[in-house]
Design an enzyme around this catalytic site. Sequence first.
Site, mmCIF file in Angstrom:
data_model
loop_
_atom_site.group_PDB
_atom_site.id
_atom_site.type_symbol
_atom_site.label_atom_id
_atom_site.label_comp_id
_atom_site.label_asym_id
_atom_site.label_seq_id
_atom_site.Cartn_x
_atom_site.Cartn_y
_atom_site.Cartn_z
ATOM 1 N N ALA A 70 0.815 -1.214 0.000
ATOM 2 C CA ALA A 70 0.000 0.000 0.000
ATOM 3 C C ALA A 70 0.849 1.265 0.000
ATOM 4 O O ALA A 70 0.457 2.277 -0.574
ATOM 5 C CB ALA A 70 -0.947 -0.002 1.189
ATOM 6 N N ALA A 199 -1.765 -6.818 0.658
ATOM 7 C CA ALA A 199 -2.112 -8.212 0.965
ATOM 8 C C ALA A 199 -1.936 -8.541 2.445
ATOM 9 O O ALA A 199 -2.716 -9.313 3.011
ATOM 10 C CB ALA A 199 -1.254 -9.150 0.115
ATOM 11 N N HIS A 200 -0.906 -7.952 3.082
ATOM 12 C CA HIS A 200 -0.565 -8.455 4.415
ATOM 13 C C HIS A 200 -1.528 -8.029 5.518
ATOM 14 O O HIS A 200 -1.396 -8.484 6.658
ATOM 15 C CB HIS A 200 0.896 -8.129 4.769
ATOM 16 C CG HIS A 200 1.176 -6.716 5.162
ATOM 17 N ND1 HIS A 200 1.313 -6.332 6.468
ATOM 18 C CD2 HIS A 200 1.375 -5.614 4.425
ATOM 19 C CE1 HIS A 200 1.601 -5.030 6.509
ATOM 20 N NE2 HIS A 200 1.634 -4.578 5.274
ATOM 21 N N THR A 236 9.971 -6.883 -12.603
ATOM 22 C CA THR A 236 9.450 -8.246 -12.690
ATOM 23 C C THR A 236 8.381 -8.453 -11.629
ATOM 24 O O THR A 236 8.591 -8.133 -10.459
ATOM 25 C CB THR A 236 10.604 -9.256 -12.483
ATOM 26 O OG1 THR A 236 11.558 -9.014 -13.521
ATOM 27 C CG2 THR A 236 10.120 -10.688 -12.546
ATOM 28 N N CYS A 320 3.670 2.238 13.619
ATOM 29 C CA CYS A 320 4.782 3.041 13.101
ATOM 30 C C CYS A 320 5.264 4.020 14.168
ATOM 31 O O CYS A 320 6.422 4.394 14.185
ATOM 32 C CB CYS A 320 4.362 3.808 11.864
ATOM 33 S SG CYS A 320 3.582 2.767 10.647
HETATM 34 N N1 PLP Z 1 -1.984 2.539 4.699
HETATM 35 C C1 PLP Z 1 -2.518 2.139 5.869
HETATM 36 C C2 PLP Z 1 -3.798 2.740 6.340
HETATM 37 C C3 PLP Z 1 -1.872 1.178 6.629
HETATM 38 O O1 PLP Z 1 -2.402 0.784 7.790
HETATM 39 C C4 PLP Z 1 -0.644 0.632 6.159
HETATM 40 C C5 PLP Z 1 0.093 -0.352 6.955
HETATM 41 O O2 PLP Z 1 0.799 -0.079 7.881
HETATM 42 C C6 PLP Z 1 -0.135 1.087 4.939
HETATM 43 C C7 PLP Z 1 -0.835 2.035 4.235
HETATM 44 C C8 PLP Z 1 1.160 0.578 4.388
HETATM 45 O O3 PLP Z 1 0.996 -0.664 3.775
HETATM 46 P P1 PLP Z 1 2.269 -1.517 3.307
HETATM 47 O O4 PLP Z 1 2.819 -2.097 4.544
HETATM 48 O O5 PLP Z 1 1.693 -2.552 2.392
HETATM 49 O O6 PLP Z 1 3.179 -0.612 2.595
#
Ligand code: PLP
Length: 378
Positions: A70, A199-200, A236, A320
């Site tokens: 994301a 995905a995670h 890739t 974070c």
């Molecule tokens: N956006 C939101 C709202 C999230 O909670 C997160 C995950 O921490 C992310 C973006 C970032 O996703 P990714 O870990 O796939 O980069």
Amino acid sequence: MIYLDNHATTPVDLRVLDAMLPYLRERFGNASSRSHRYGWEAEEAVEKARAQVARLVGADPREIVFTSGASEANNLALKGAAARRPEGKDGIVASPLEHPSVRETVEHLAAHGCEVTWLPVDREGRVRPEDVANAITPRTFLVTVMTANNEIGTIQPVAEIGRIAAERKVLFHTDATQGVGKIAFDVRAEGVHLASLTAHKIHGPKGCGALYVRQGTEIEPQAHGGGQERGLRAGTQNVPGIVGLGAACEICRSEGEEEARRLARMRDRLESLLAAAEARLNGPREGRLPNNLHVSFKGLDAESLMLAVPEVAVSSGSACASGSMEISRVLKAIGIRPDAAKGAIRFGLGRFNTDAEVEEAARLFAGAAARLRKVARR
Ligand code: PLP
């Protein structure tokens, strides 16, 4: 250990893992190899996954661009849209409670010539559609408001904002990472041009996500060369990851609604058990992610509480932000007092949590809270 930090990440569903394994073993081909079976098989798997992701969010498969997650999807959406903005337009309207991958990207764009309007939020962390309407000027080209918050679980009025964006002819991006698979999310019903997911957070693998790009929406690629993903994201393709994302989306499509009801019921149980330990809800009661509980333990410090309950994995504020003692921006923005913010813990439930785990976690936290309060009184 009891894992209740499912907003940070989720364990991979074994059905997802089973779908992925062949693409790490015998079907290891490069999806761009056109001259042999290995490549064709990989490409077929990628296209199947694209259709699975598209189906979950109501998109056309051609509108799905695979990314590394994301964060990358948010970067691609925002920087990509800014690079293709019409002449004379430089305005971005953004919610202040975004994940850093949106907030810092918007700040980056502000440092490179964009004019940013940060929206106000109410005490539940919700953006009001009328504030979005008022913030849009003739120079605005983009609005970005997340679907649901990763700390306090607030669900935003995305569809209403989508209608305003359509009326005012501006692009609308939503970071749908925490919402997808948990609440109904259909790109057409929501009226978004761009939507990010990963995905995670839905029991898929780390390192794979997607950006929905509505047909006709122009964005500039941020990684060039190779021509993969219709030229929007060179490199890739992560075939096993993409297969995993597709499988995770398929499971969410068939089981998501039922799962959300189960998670909400467990979450409500957890809240009522913790209320007895003077844990007070932060954020909204209604319009909240079904798996989210964010509470402040009165008079306590989240770090000490978490140390006292090493058997349960949770997070203080946002994942974070933990590790630093700074009060979360989100809690600050919704007006949580500093002493209450210090005692704030985020519980994130997931597919594999059980009723017994919820009871046990509540018992452990309530016990630790009582012990710590007793020590503090001495
Ligand atoms: N956006 C939101 C709202 C999230 O909670 C997160 C995950 O921490 C992310 C973006 C970032 O996703 P990714 O870990 O796939 O980069």
